[in-house]
Design an enzyme around this catalytic site. Structure first.
Site, PDB file in Angstrom:
ATOM      1  N   GLU A 125       1.007  -1.358   0.238  1.00  0.00           N
ATOM      2  CA  GLU A 125      -0.305   0.246   0.322  1.00  0.00           C
ATOM      3  C   GLU A 125       1.331   1.252   0.258  1.00  0.00           C
ATOM      4  O   GLU A 125       1.856   1.547   0.249  1.00  0.00           O
ATOM      5  CB  GLU A 125      -1.242  -0.266   0.964  1.00  0.00           C
ATOM      6  CG  GLU A 125      -1.702   0.904   1.502  1.00  0.00           C
ATOM      7  CD  GLU A 125      -2.582   1.187   1.845  1.00  0.00           C
ATOM      8  OE1 GLU A 125      -2.838   0.441   3.082  1.00  0.00           O
ATOM      9  OE2 GLU A 125      -4.009   2.084   2.080  1.00  0.00           O
ATOM     10  N   GLY A 265       3.223   1.923  10.937  1.00  0.00           N
ATOM     11  CA  GLY A 265       2.912   1.432  11.801  1.00  0.00           C
ATOM     12  C   GLY A 265       2.582  -0.067  11.465  1.00  0.00           C
ATOM     13  O   GLY A 265       3.464  -0.758  12.891  1.00  0.00           O
ATOM     14  N   MET A 267       0.164  -3.090   9.010  1.00  0.00           N
ATOM     15  CA  MET A 267      -0.516  -3.031   7.513  1.00  0.00           C
ATOM     16  C   MET A 267      -0.798  -4.209   7.520  1.00  0.00           C
ATOM     17  O   MET A 267      -0.806  -5.422   8.024  1.00  0.00           O
ATOM     18  CB  MET A 267       0.809  -3.287   6.242  1.00  0.00           C
ATOM     19  CG  MET A 267       0.098  -3.392   5.060  1.00  0.00           C
ATOM     20  SD  MET A 267      -0.689  -2.506   4.619  1.00  0.00           S
ATOM     21  CE  MET A 267      -2.015  -2.625   3.418  1.00  0.00           C
ATOM     22  N   GLU A 268      -2.644  -3.897   6.918  1.00  0.00           N
ATOM     23  CA  GLU A 268      -3.229  -4.848   6.810  1.00  0.00           C
ATOM     24  C   GLU A 268      -3.419  -6.424   6.179  1.00  0.00           C
ATOM     25  O   GLU A 268      -4.876  -6.328   5.225  1.00  0.00           O
ATOM     26  CB  GLU A 268      -4.906  -4.545   6.696  1.00  0.00           C
ATOM     27  CG  GLU A 268      -5.661  -3.924   5.577  1.00  0.00           C
ATOM     28  CD  GLU A 268      -4.799  -1.895   5.436  1.00  0.00           C
ATOM     29  OE1 GLU A 268      -4.397  -1.883   6.587  1.00  0.00           O
ATOM     30  OE2 GLU A 268      -5.400  -1.443   5.243  1.00  0.00           O
ATOM     31  N   ASN A 269      -2.760  -6.498   5.320  1.00  0.00           N
ATOM     32  CA  ASN A 269      -2.747  -7.632   4.361  1.00  0.00           C
ATOM     33  C   ASN A 269      -3.033  -8.459   4.720  1.00  0.00           C
ATOM     34  O   ASN A 269      -3.374  -9.006   5.968  1.00  0.00           O
ATOM     35  CB  ASN A 269      -1.310  -7.788   3.601  1.00  0.00           C
ATOM     36  CG  ASN A 269      -0.145  -6.524   3.837  1.00  0.00           C
ATOM     37  OD1 ASN A 269      -0.508  -5.887   3.360  1.00  0.00           O
ATOM     38  ND2 ASN A 269       0.852  -6.968   4.870  1.00  0.00           N
ATOM     39  N   HIS A 301      -6.907  -2.184  14.814  1.00  0.00           N
ATOM     40  CA  HIS A 301      -7.051  -1.781  13.846  1.00  0.00           C
ATOM     41  C   HIS A 301      -6.865  -3.146  12.804  1.00  0.00           C
ATOM     42  O   HIS A 301      -7.777  -2.129  11.627  1.00  0.00           O
ATOM     43  CB  HIS A 301      -6.362  -0.370  13.791  1.00  0.00           C
ATOM     44  CG  HIS A 301      -6.400   0.789  13.095  1.00  0.00           C
ATOM     45  ND1 HIS A 301      -7.035   2.056  12.924  1.00  0.00           N
ATOM     46  CD2 HIS A 301      -5.494   0.398  11.347  1.00  0.00           C
ATOM     47  CE1 HIS A 301      -7.246   2.530  11.335  1.00  0.00           C
ATOM     48  NE2 HIS A 301      -6.258   1.164  10.488  1.00  0.00           N
ATOM     49  N   GLU A 302      -5.829  -3.018  12.839  1.00  0.00           N
ATOM     50  CA  GLU A 302      -5.625  -3.607  11.222  1.00  0.00           C
ATOM     51  C   GLU A 302      -6.171  -4.926  11.727  1.00  0.00           C
ATOM     52  O   GLU A 302      -6.679  -5.392  10.040  1.00  0.00           O
ATOM     53  CB  GLU A 302      -4.059  -4.437  11.457  1.00  0.00           C
ATOM     54  CG  GLU A 302      -2.417  -3.579  11.561  1.00  0.00           C
ATOM     55  CD  GLU A 302      -3.110  -2.459  10.008  1.00  0.00           C
ATOM     56  OE1 GLU A 302      -3.263  -2.505   9.451  1.00  0.00           O
ATOM     57  OE2 GLU A 302      -2.349  -1.126  10.965  1.00  0.00           O
ATOM     58  N   HIS A 305      -9.710  -3.971   9.398  1.00  0.00           N
ATOM     59  CA  HIS A 305      -9.352  -4.186   8.124  1.00  0.00           C
ATOM     60  C   HIS A 305     -10.001  -5.334   7.319  1.00  0.00           C
ATOM     61  O   HIS A 305      -9.958  -5.247   6.317  1.00  0.00           O
ATOM     62  CB  HIS A 305      -8.312  -3.571   8.368  1.00  0.00           C
ATOM     63  CG  HIS A 305      -7.422  -2.036   8.061  1.00  0.00           C
ATOM     64  ND1 HIS A 305      -8.789  -1.039   7.332  1.00  0.00           N
ATOM     65  CD2 HIS A 305      -6.477  -1.058   8.317  1.00  0.00           C
ATOM     66  CE1 HIS A 305      -7.571   0.335   7.301  1.00  0.00           C
ATOM     67  NE2 HIS A 305      -6.421   0.023   8.069  1.00  0.00           N
TER      68      HIS A 305
HETATM   69  N1  SER Z   1      -3.036   1.299   5.469  1.00  0.00           N
HETATM   70  C1  SER Z   1      -2.309   0.764   6.963  1.00  0.00           C
HETATM   71  C2  SER Z   1      -3.215   0.951   8.444  1.00  0.00           C
HETATM   72  O1  SER Z   1      -3.456   2.215   8.484  1.00  0.00           O
HETATM   73  C3  SER Z   1      -1.198   1.844   6.581  1.00  0.00           C
HETATM   74  O2  SER Z   1      -0.745   2.538   7.750  1.00  0.00           O
HETATM   75  O3  SER Z   1      -3.491   0.514   8.827  1.00  0.00           O
HETATM   76 ZN    ZN Z   2      -5.849   1.518   8.825  1.00  0.00          ZN
END
Ligand code: SER
Ligand code: ZN
Length: 494
Positions: A125, A265, A267-269, A301-302, A305
């Site tokens: 991303e 920080g 990443m939500e792969n 947060h991740e 996502h």
């Molecule tokens: N997509 C990522 C996030 O916000 C980028 O840091 O979790």
């Molecule tokens: Zn995010």
């Protein structure tokens, strides 16, 4: 100034210029021969015509095509244009084969595939995938991925990619390989690969429908003991998202990897979240309360996502707040439920005032849904994330948590598997929660922090509250209209 030596004018991308992709890529196969200095990538793209163009543009950044085939046959019907690979295609559907060679250890941008401390990992991303292979690297092109990777077993004992591991085996002279398949269509920015000498803290989670999910947090040998808090946060997040938003996890495996060199920080792969170590590792001797809270909220947060970002993704990068604003709100609500709601709210407003208000009153002020960009990586801002969360929080305040939930349910039901827009989200809240948000939409278009002046009068047992709103001019937006702001009010007797 000598015009001939001036740098080329930057390309500006405008939101209003959006056009659907000319070609879709329903399936991708990637074969990686891994090495720190040099990695060979063989990509096979199943492409399908979606517009009139007989040429597919595959974005590339610092890539060279070593070989190109169409339907398995070597072809010369391709050319390079400004770093991109253009391939002429006669029919409606084809398979394009492309071989590239990349240099992970020399990749100091940390975008695409790079080396970190002897391991290989990715960050795609927003536009890093085009540094791995040529691809229509835009979020509205969704594909299912098969990944095969092979490499030296001593250097890379652990081989991870998105989805589920379908096969693994030994190769010649100390090599081994693994194959991964992700059944959920995803944009290229959610692709991930990790290869290295890692150990896992393993646990399981049973979902609301009774499926067992294997959870792994992968770290360097010696760091396992510092992953307990992150694992608890992950399990709490999975349960909370089921209970609060009705969102169940959708794979049998969820991998998290902590890496020491990471731009963002975390990443939500899909199925393979990658984190900066500071948001995973903590031990009671050195970590502060703030460190623990940071880990809990970033892990959440991740994970969140997976629905708000992955199952429903963004049509284009102007819609970034669709996934980021909403997911920040979701992680804020989660943290409110895990600890003290009032303290968390005060902290979030402090962050907004310290980071976002100055942005919104300065030369870089932009709406949460920008209208143009030169470089999308500059738009991962407090405005898109934190003000974006506040705007969605206001919708929730206007309708209350139950009707907001009905709106979110409708949003996920309508757009699951799609690349959506901020407008799609507002419309779903409007329809699902039963509210008219016509005026409220200005929050997506106008920059600047509104200033509200309140004046309270008491007379003959009548209290009159007078409110005045001013929205300051910001660059490119001289004239503003007032915006809807929900206001909670309480009057107390003596
Ligand atoms: N997509 C990522 C996030 O916000 C980028 O840091 O979790
Ligand atoms: Zn995010």
């Amino acid at each position: 100034m000598d015009i001939s030596s001036a740098p080329p004018a930057p390309t500006i991308t405008h939101r209003g210029d959006y056009l659907p992709p000319e070609w879709l890529v329903p399936e991708v196969s990637l074969d990686f021969a891994l090495g720190l200095e040099s990695t060979v990538v063989k990509a096979a793209l199943q492409v399908r015509r979606n517009g009139a163009s007989p040429t597919i543009r595959l974005k590339g950044d610092a890539l060279k095509a070593e070989a190109v085939t169409v339907d398995g046959v070597p072809t010369n019907a391709w050319r390079m244009d400004d770093g991109d690979l253009l391939v002429d295609l006669p029919g409606e559907a084809h398979e394009i084969g492309i071989e590239t060679r990349i240099a992970p250890a020399a990749n100091t941008q940390l975008m695409g595939l790079y080396a970190s401390n002897g391991m290989l990992c990715t960050q795609c991303e927003a536009e890093g995938f085009r540094r791995i292979t040529f691809f229509p690297d835009r979020p509205d092109v969704l594909s299912t991925y098969r990944v095969r990777m092979s490499g030296d077993k001593a250097l890379f004992p652990v081989l991870l990619a998105n989805g589920n591991c379908t096969a693994r085996g030994e190769g010649e002279s100390g090599a081994h390989w693994a194959e991964w398949h992700d059944p959920w269509p995803k944009p290229s920015y959610l692709f991930a690969l990790v290869a290295g000498d890692l150990v896992a803290n393993h646990d399981t989670f049973t979902t609301c429908s009774g499926r067992t999910v294997d959870l792994n947090i992968w770290v360097r040998e010696g760091d396992q003991d510092r992953t307990g808090h992150a694992m608890q946060a992950l399990k709490h997040s999975m349960k909370w998202d089921e209970e609060t938003f009705g969102r169940e996890y959708d794979l049998d495996l969820f991998n998290v990897v902590a890496v020491s060199d990471f731009n963002m920080g975390a990443m939500e792969n899909k199925g393979l979240n990658v984190f900066n170590t500071r948001y995973i590792l903590a031990d009671p001797d050195t970590a502060t309360d703030a460190d623990y809270d940071g880990i809990e909220s970033v892990v959440a947060h991740e994970y969140f996502h997976n629905w708000s970002g992955n199952r429903v993704t963004c049509r284009d990068w102007f819609q970034l707040s669709l996934k980021e604003g909403f997911t920040v709100l979701r992680d804020q609500l989660f943290s409110q439920d895990m600890g003290s709601a009032a303290v968390k709210r005060i902290e979030d407003v402090r962050v907004l005032r310290a980071a976002q208000f100055p942005e919104d009153s300065g030369p870089l002020a932009h709406p949460i849904r920008p209208d143009s960009y030169q470089e999308i990586s500059n738009f991962y801002t407090a405005t898109v994330y934190n003000k974006g969360a506040e705007v969605i929080r206001m919708m929730r305040t206007l309708v209350g948590p139950e009707r907001f939930r009905a709106g979110c349910d409708l949003y996920f039901a309508r757009h699951d598997g799609e690349a959506a827009t901020c407008e799609d989200f507002v419309k779903a809240i409007e329809d699902g929660a039963g509210i008219d948000l016509a005026q409220f939409r200005l929050w997506y278009a106008q920059a600047g922090t509104p200033k509200v002046t309140a004046h309270l009068d008491h007379e003959d047992n009548v209290a009159t509250l007078t409110l005045r709103q001013d929205v300051p001019a910001t660059p490119g937006q001289a004239e503003k209209q007032p915006m809807v702001i929900p206001l909670q009010l309480a009057l107390f007797d003596s």
